[in-house]
Design a protein around this motif. Sequence first.
Motif, mmCIF file in Angstrom:
data_model
loop_
_atom_site.group_PDB
_atom_site.id
_atom_site.type_symbol
_atom_site.label_atom_id
_atom_site.label_comp_id
_atom_site.label_asym_id
_atom_site.label_seq_id
_atom_site.Cartn_x
_atom_site.Cartn_y
_atom_site.Cartn_z
ATOM 1 N N MET A 1 0.820 -1.210 0.000
ATOM 2 C CA MET A 1 0.000 0.000 0.000
ATOM 3 C C MET A 1 0.859 1.267 0.000
ATOM 4 S SD MET A 1 -2.983 1.313 -0.176
ATOM 5 C CE MET A 1 -4.038 -0.095 0.134
ATOM 6 N N GLN A 2 1.908 1.282 0.845
ATOM 7 C CA GLN A 2 2.789 2.446 0.885
ATOM 8 C C GLN A 2 3.495 2.662 -0.445
ATOM 9 O OE1 GLN A 2 3.054 4.757 3.370
ATOM 10 N NE2 GLN A 2 4.220 5.847 1.800
ATOM 11 N N ALA A 3 3.875 1.554 -1.086
ATOM 12 C CA ALA A 3 4.537 1.657 -2.384
ATOM 13 C C ALA A 3 3.625 2.342 -3.405
ATOM 14 C CB ALA A 3 4.955 0.284 -2.884
ATOM 15 N N LEU A 4 2.341 1.979 -3.402
ATOM 16 C CA LEU A 4 1.392 2.602 -4.323
ATOM 17 C C LEU A 4 1.223 4.080 -4.018
ATOM 18 C CD1 LEU A 4 -1.366 -0.162 -4.592
ATOM 19 C CD2 LEU A 4 0.340 0.476 -6.304
ATOM 20 N N LYS A 5 1.232 4.435 -2.734
ATOM 21 C CA LYS A 5 1.135 5.840 -2.357
ATOM 22 C C LYS A 5 2.349 6.624 -2.862
ATOM 23 C CE LYS A 5 -1.715 5.284 1.810
ATOM 24 N NZ LYS A 5 -1.755 5.442 3.295
ATOM 25 N N ASN A 6 3.526 5.986 -2.771
ATOM 26 C CA ASN A 6 4.740 6.645 -3.257
ATOM 27 C C ASN A 6 4.675 6.887 -4.763
ATOM 28 O OD1 ASN A 6 5.780 6.609 -0.666
ATOM 29 N ND2 ASN A 6 7.003 4.766 -0.996
ATOM 30 N N VAL A 7 4.214 5.875 -5.482
ATOM 31 C CA VAL A 7 4.095 6.012 -6.934
ATOM 32 C C VAL A 7 3.116 7.127 -7.282
ATOM 33 C CG1 VAL A 7 3.410 4.877 -9.067
ATOM 34 C CG2 VAL A 7 4.681 3.588 -7.347
ATOM 35 N N TRP A 8 1.976 7.129 -6.594
ATOM 36 C CA TRP A 8 0.967 8.140 -6.887
ATOM 37 C C TRP A 8 1.489 9.541 -6.579
ATOM 38 C CZ3 TRP A 8 -2.530 9.919 -9.647
ATOM 39 C CH2 TRP A 8 -3.382 10.949 -9.235
ATOM 40 N N ALA A 9 2.235 9.694 -5.480
ATOM 41 C CA ALA A 9 2.791 11.004 -5.123
ATOM 42 C C ALA A 9 3.752 11.498 -6.196
ATOM 43 C CB ALA A 9 3.497 10.924 -3.777
ATOM 44 N N GLU A 10 4.590 10.590 -6.709
ATOM 45 C CA GLU A 10 5.534 10.980 -7.753
ATOM 46 C C GLU A 10 4.807 11.328 -9.050
ATOM 47 O OE1 GLU A 10 8.689 11.483 -7.641
ATOM 48 O OE2 GLU A 10 9.344 10.550 -5.762
ATOM 49 N N VAL A 11 3.790 10.535 -9.395
ATOM 50 C CA VAL A 11 3.023 10.798 -10.614
ATOM 51 C C VAL A 11 2.277 12.120 -10.499
ATOM 52 C CG1 VAL A 11 1.038 10.024 -11.973
ATOM 53 C CG2 VAL A 11 2.815 8.397 -11.313
ATOM 54 N N ARG A 12 1.607 12.324 -9.373
ATOM 55 C CA ARG A 12 0.837 13.559 -9.169
ATOM 56 C C ARG A 12 1.731 14.787 -9.235
ATOM 57 N NH1 ARG A 12 -1.854 13.594 -3.525
ATOM 58 N NH2 ARG A 12 0.347 13.906 -3.006
ATOM 59 N N ALA A 13 2.949 14.669 -8.718
ATOM 60 C CA ALA A 13 3.872 15.814 -8.705
ATOM 61 C C ALA A 13 4.215 16.283 -10.108
ATOM 62 C CB ALA A 13 5.140 15.448 -7.945
ATOM 63 N N GLN A 14 4.169 15.378 -11.080
ATOM 64 C CA GLN A 14 4.527 15.761 -12.450
ATOM 65 C C GLN A 14 3.551 16.778 -13.022
ATOM 66 O OE1 GLN A 14 7.511 14.748 -13.397
ATOM 67 N NE2 GLN A 14 7.517 13.587 -11.469
ATOM 68 N N PHE A 15 2.332 16.799 -12.498
ATOM 69 C CA PHE A 15 1.343 17.736 -13.012
ATOM 70 C C PHE A 15 1.523 19.132 -12.412
ATOM 71 C CE2 PHE A 15 -0.420 13.593 -13.790
ATOM 72 C CZ PHE A 15 -1.018 13.715 -15.038
ATOM 73 N N VAL B 1 9.231 8.347 -14.493
ATOM 74 C CA VAL B 1 8.827 7.938 -13.140
ATOM 75 C C VAL B 1 8.303 6.510 -13.145
ATOM 76 C CG1 VAL B 1 7.127 8.347 -11.316
ATOM 77 C CG2 VAL B 1 8.407 10.263 -12.285
ATOM 78 N N LEU B 2 7.425 6.192 -14.093
ATOM 79 C CA LEU B 2 6.857 4.850 -14.145
ATOM 80 C C LEU B 2 7.918 3.806 -14.484
ATOM 81 C CD1 LEU B 2 3.460 5.660 -15.900
ATOM 82 C CD2 LEU B 2 3.861 5.153 -13.482
ATOM 83 N N ALA B 3 8.876 4.180 -15.347
ATOM 84 C CA ALA B 3 9.965 3.253 -15.667
ATOM 85 C C ALA B 3 10.804 2.976 -14.430
ATOM 86 C CB ALA B 3 10.833 3.840 -16.775
ATOM 87 N N TYR B 4 11.059 4.019 -13.639
ATOM 88 C CA TYR B 4 11.830 3.826 -12.401
ATOM 89 C C TYR B 4 11.135 2.827 -11.488
ATOM 90 C CZ TYR B 4 13.401 4.540 -7.650
ATOM 91 O OH TYR B 4 13.848 4.320 -6.374
ATOM 92 N N TYR B 5 9.845 3.003 -11.257
ATOM 93 C CA TYR B 5 9.152 2.114 -10.335
ATOM 94 C C TYR B 5 9.011 0.695 -10.886
ATOM 95 C CZ TYR B 5 8.251 5.654 -6.858
ATOM 96 O OH TYR B 5 8.417 6.601 -5.867
ATOM 97 N N ALA B 6 8.906 0.573 -12.203
ATOM 98 C CA ALA B 6 8.860 -0.764 -12.801
ATOM 99 C C ALA B 6 10.189 -1.484 -12.606
ATOM 100 C CB ALA B 6 8.511 -0.663 -14.280
ATOM 101 N N LEU B 7 11.293 -0.778 -12.846
ATOM 102 C CA LEU B 7 12.613 -1.368 -12.655
ATOM 103 C C LEU B 7 12.859 -1.690 -11.178
ATOM 104 C CD1 LEU B 7 14.564 1.027 -15.025
ATOM 105 C CD2 LEU B 7 14.284 -1.440 -15.369
ATOM 106 N N TYR B 8 12.432 -0.781 -10.313
ATOM 107 C CA TYR B 8 12.579 -0.994 -8.868
ATOM 108 C C TYR B 8 11.789 -2.227 -8.436
ATOM 109 C CZ TYR B 8 12.089 -0.136 -3.852
ATOM 110 O OH TYR B 8 12.090 -0.260 -2.481
ATOM 111 N N ALA B 9 10.548 -2.358 -8.906
ATOM 112 C CA ALA B 9 9.709 -3.492 -8.522
ATOM 113 C C ALA B 9 10.315 -4.814 -9.002
ATOM 114 C CB ALA B 9 8.303 -3.313 -9.089
ATOM 115 N N CYS B 10 10.888 -4.803 -10.199
ATOM 116 C CA CYS B 10 11.514 -6.032 -10.717
ATOM 117 C C CYS B 10 12.700 -6.449 -9.849
ATOM 118 C CB CYS B 10 11.961 -5.811 -12.158
ATOM 119 S SG CYS B 10 10.614 -5.710 -13.350
ATOM 120 N N SER B 11 13.489 -5.486 -9.421
ATOM 121 C CA SER B 11 14.631 -5.801 -8.567
ATOM 122 C C SER B 11 14.186 -6.315 -7.210
ATOM 123 C CB SER B 11 15.517 -4.557 -8.383
ATOM 124 O OG SER B 11 16.209 -4.254 -9.556
#
Length: 283
Positions: free
Chosen positions: A1-15, A28-38
Amino acid sequence: MQALKNVWAEVRAQFGARGALLARLAAVLAYYALYACSRAAGRSQDDARVRALFALNHRLGLARRVVEVRLRDGSRLALDLMSAAFFIKEFQEDRMYEAFPEFVPGIGQTVIDVGGHQGLFTVPAARRVGPSGRVLAVEPAPANRALLERNVAANGLKNVAVAAEAASDAPGSAALHDSKLSTSYSLVFREEESSSQSVPTRTLDEIASSLGVSRADLIKIDVEGAALKVLAGSSALLALRPRLVMEVEGTDADRGAVARFLDARGFAVRESRGILYAEARRT
């Protein structure tokens, strides 16, 4: 849940900024995808973060792509895509360096930005101090300095001086190491697979004096681990009792050393969200 909040905060900030929105969102999305894979492969949070940033910076070349953005205050900035995607949030949403209102640049002040990078602090600060104020930005890395100077000119700022030397504890030259994770540079830290370039050094006192800066209301320092070197070469400026705001990279011991240095010179130091704030101790 916290991870999703972090992603949303980063995405929202872009606007919160205009320009290159799709590119910033993709980064941003590429970073989190690569992070999740690791993380799924069993790597630690720190290792996963390093691997993701390294892939974006070097393999995908985000640090070599320059995009133009406009901040909420109207500042127009040309930034590398890594900085545009990840640093704008720190300055606009997280209010990095602004935990306390007395440390925010004000009309007529003289501000020194040590580690000017590409202008995310310098340009808004120059707008805030206005024509009656002044900003001295110190940035030794040629690629970053070129964007910094481009951004100063693009915003029509006549109250900014840019210094090309690295602020240190003595004049001379030193190896400036790049980062494999971002477009930051350091006189102290050297990472594996990074490169170095020789740059001239001068004390901050010497840099300021050479540009006619005899006043300092606020000094911001973000120099990737070299804060003590900067402070050691700033005795004349510290005697003016400016406020200081610093990101001191490294360990708790490194931050403690900076705090003790300033405490011994009459400054009260406090910390908020990893940033050190110092002002002259009241007598």
